[in-house]
Design a protein around this motif. Sequence first.
Motif, PDB file in Angstrom:
ATOM      1  N   UNK A  51       0.825  -1.203   0.000  1.00 27.96           N
ATOM      2  CA  UNK A  51       0.000   0.000   0.000  1.00 27.96           C
ATOM      3  C   UNK A  51       0.864   1.260   0.000  1.00 27.96           C
ATOM      4  N   UNK A  52       1.873   1.272   0.856  1.00 29.78           N
ATOM      5  CA  UNK A  52       2.707   2.477   0.982  1.00 29.78           C
ATOM      6  C   UNK A  52       3.705   2.627  -0.157  1.00 29.78           C
ATOM      7  N   UNK A  53       4.456   1.557  -0.424  1.00 23.25           N
ATOM      8  CA  UNK A  53       5.574   1.672  -1.366  1.00 23.25           C
ATOM      9  C   UNK A  53       5.152   1.599  -2.829  1.00 23.25           C
ATOM     10  N   UNK A  54       4.018   1.009  -3.086  1.00 22.95           N
ATOM     11  CA  UNK A  54       3.574   0.929  -4.477  1.00 22.95           C
ATOM     12  C   UNK A  54       2.447   1.924  -4.718  1.00 22.95           C
ATOM     13  N   UNK A  55       1.356   1.752  -4.028  1.00 19.41           N
ATOM     14  CA  UNK A  55       0.186   2.598  -4.304  1.00 19.41           C
ATOM     15  C   UNK A  55       0.406   4.059  -3.916  1.00 19.41           C
ATOM     16  N   UNK A  56       0.735   4.297  -2.650  1.00 18.57           N
ATOM     17  CA  UNK A  56       0.898   5.685  -2.199  1.00 18.57           C
ATOM     18  C   UNK A  56       2.080   6.357  -2.879  1.00 18.57           C
ATOM     19  N   UNK A  57       3.184   5.643  -2.965  1.00 16.11           N
ATOM     20  CA  UNK A  57       4.390   6.217  -3.564  1.00 16.11           C
ATOM     21  C   UNK A  57       4.167   6.589  -5.034  1.00 16.11           C
ATOM     22  N   UNK A  58       3.350   5.795  -5.722  1.00 17.04           N
ATOM     23  CA  UNK A  58       3.079   6.047  -7.139  1.00 17.04           C
ATOM     24  C   UNK A  58       1.758   6.796  -7.348  1.00 17.04           C
ATOM     25  N   UNK A  59       1.217   7.354  -6.258  1.00 17.25           N
ATOM     26  CA  UNK A  59       0.028   8.187  -6.352  1.00 17.25           C
ATOM     27  C   UNK A  59      -1.228   7.441  -6.782  1.00 17.25           C
ATOM     28  N   UNK A  60      -1.329   6.178  -6.423  1.00 16.73           N
ATOM     29  CA  UNK A  60      -2.479   5.348  -6.813  1.00 16.73           C
ATOM     30  C   UNK A  60      -2.719   5.411  -8.332  1.00 16.73           C
ATOM     31  N   UNK A  61      -1.639   5.483  -9.064  1.00 14.38           N
ATOM     32  CA  UNK A  61      -1.728   5.587 -10.527  1.00 14.38           C
ATOM     33  C   UNK A  61      -2.177   4.270 -11.149  1.00 14.38           C
ATOM     34  N   UNK A  62      -2.538   4.342 -12.415  1.00 13.79           N
ATOM     35  CA  UNK A  62      -2.923   3.130 -13.140  1.00 13.79           C
ATOM     36  C   UNK A  62      -1.762   2.144 -13.156  1.00 13.79           C
ATOM     37  N   UNK A  63      -0.535   2.635 -13.270  1.00 14.86           N
ATOM     38  CA  UNK A  63       0.636   1.764 -13.290  1.00 14.86           C
ATOM     39  C   UNK A  63       0.800   1.041 -11.960  1.00 14.86           C
ATOM     40  N   UNK A  64       0.576   1.760 -10.864  1.00 14.25           N
ATOM     41  CA  UNK A  64       0.715   1.121  -9.548  1.00 14.25           C
ATOM     42  C   UNK A  64      -0.348   0.041  -9.366  1.00 14.25           C
ATOM     43  N   UNK A  65      -1.550   0.296  -9.847  1.00 10.99           N
ATOM     44  CA  UNK A  65      -2.610  -0.701  -9.717  1.00 10.99           C
ATOM     45  C   UNK A  65      -2.355  -1.909 -10.597  1.00 10.99           C
ATOM     46  N   UNK A  66      -1.721  -1.700 -11.727  1.00 14.28           N
ATOM     47  CA  UNK A  66      -1.392  -2.852 -12.575  1.00 14.28           C
ATOM     48  C   UNK A  66      -0.341  -3.725 -11.887  1.00 14.28           C
ATOM     49  N   UNK A  67       0.617  -3.104 -11.207  1.00 16.59           N
ATOM     50  CA  UNK A  67       1.598  -3.880 -10.436  1.00 16.59           C
ATOM     51  C   UNK A  67       0.903  -4.670  -9.329  1.00 16.59           C
ATOM     52  N   UNK A  68      -0.023  -4.031  -8.651  1.00 16.32           N
ATOM     53  CA  UNK A  68      -0.768  -4.707  -7.579  1.00 16.32           C
ATOM     54  C   UNK A  68      -1.593  -5.845  -8.168  1.00 16.32           C
ATOM     55  N   UNK A  69      -2.256  -5.605  -9.277  1.00 15.97           N
ATOM     56  CA  UNK A  69      -3.071  -6.641  -9.909  1.00 15.97           C
ATOM     57  C   UNK A  69      -2.237  -7.875 -10.236  1.00 15.97           C
ATOM     58  N   UNK A  70      -1.059  -7.647 -10.797  1.00 13.09           N
ATOM     59  CA  UNK A  70      -0.169  -8.768 -11.126  1.00 13.09           C
ATOM     60  C   UNK A  70       0.267  -9.521  -9.866  1.00 13.09           C
ATOM     61  N   UNK A  71       0.583  -8.778  -8.824  1.00 15.62           N
ATOM     62  CA  UNK A  71       1.020  -9.387  -7.569  1.00 15.62           C
ATOM     63  C   UNK A  71      -0.119 -10.204  -6.945  1.00 15.62           C
ATOM     64  N   UNK A  72      -1.329  -9.674  -7.019  1.00 19.18           N
ATOM     65  CA  UNK A  72      -2.472 -10.378  -6.431  1.00 19.18           C
ATOM     66  C   UNK A  72      -2.812 -11.637  -7.219  1.00 19.18           C
TER      67      UNK A  72
END
Length: 179
Positions: A142-163
């Motif tokens: 949440x902090x290092x990917x989403x917040x750090x990247x401003x909840x951008x589409x790119x950050x969510x795609x990284x999260x989606x892949x991880x999930x």
Amino acid sequence: MLCRMFLVCVSLSLYSSASSLSCRWVHHKFSHLSKRSMDLLDTMAHNSTNTTEDAEINFPNNLYNQASKASAEDKLRFSVQILEEMVALFEEDHSNASWEEQTVEHFLMVVTQQAEGLHSCIKSHGHKKKNMKLEMYFKRLSRRVLEHMGHSAESWELIRKEMKVHLMKTDQLVLSLTN
């Protein structure tokens, strides 16, 4: 006499291993919901217009290795925690992702059903502490990917892949209970 004791021991061990796997929900519903949640994540990828570079995310393989050696109930608890943490993560602001809201809501509903179904299979519902390392891992996402990247589409795609990897690993962990 020794033969009888041996038979009793074998019977008890077979009974105890079978009783830990007696949750019908795992046998009848989990695989279907697991496949559905992975399909929904794939659909979200198809709706994603952004390409991303993979960020450095240290996947907690060691926690899955520990869980794979745990008791059936601890495997279930670990899996429930993964699914609940995943839902909490996806409830964060994902408005910048190019996903259809209905798909995200359906995904969250399916993952919640998985968590609730697995939780119903845990016999001792006493308060057992969550896996703190797993909790910290999701906070870091949440902090290092989403917040750090401003909840951008790119950050969510990284999260989606991880999930997606978490769903596959959780599926393997739960299905190991049925073998």
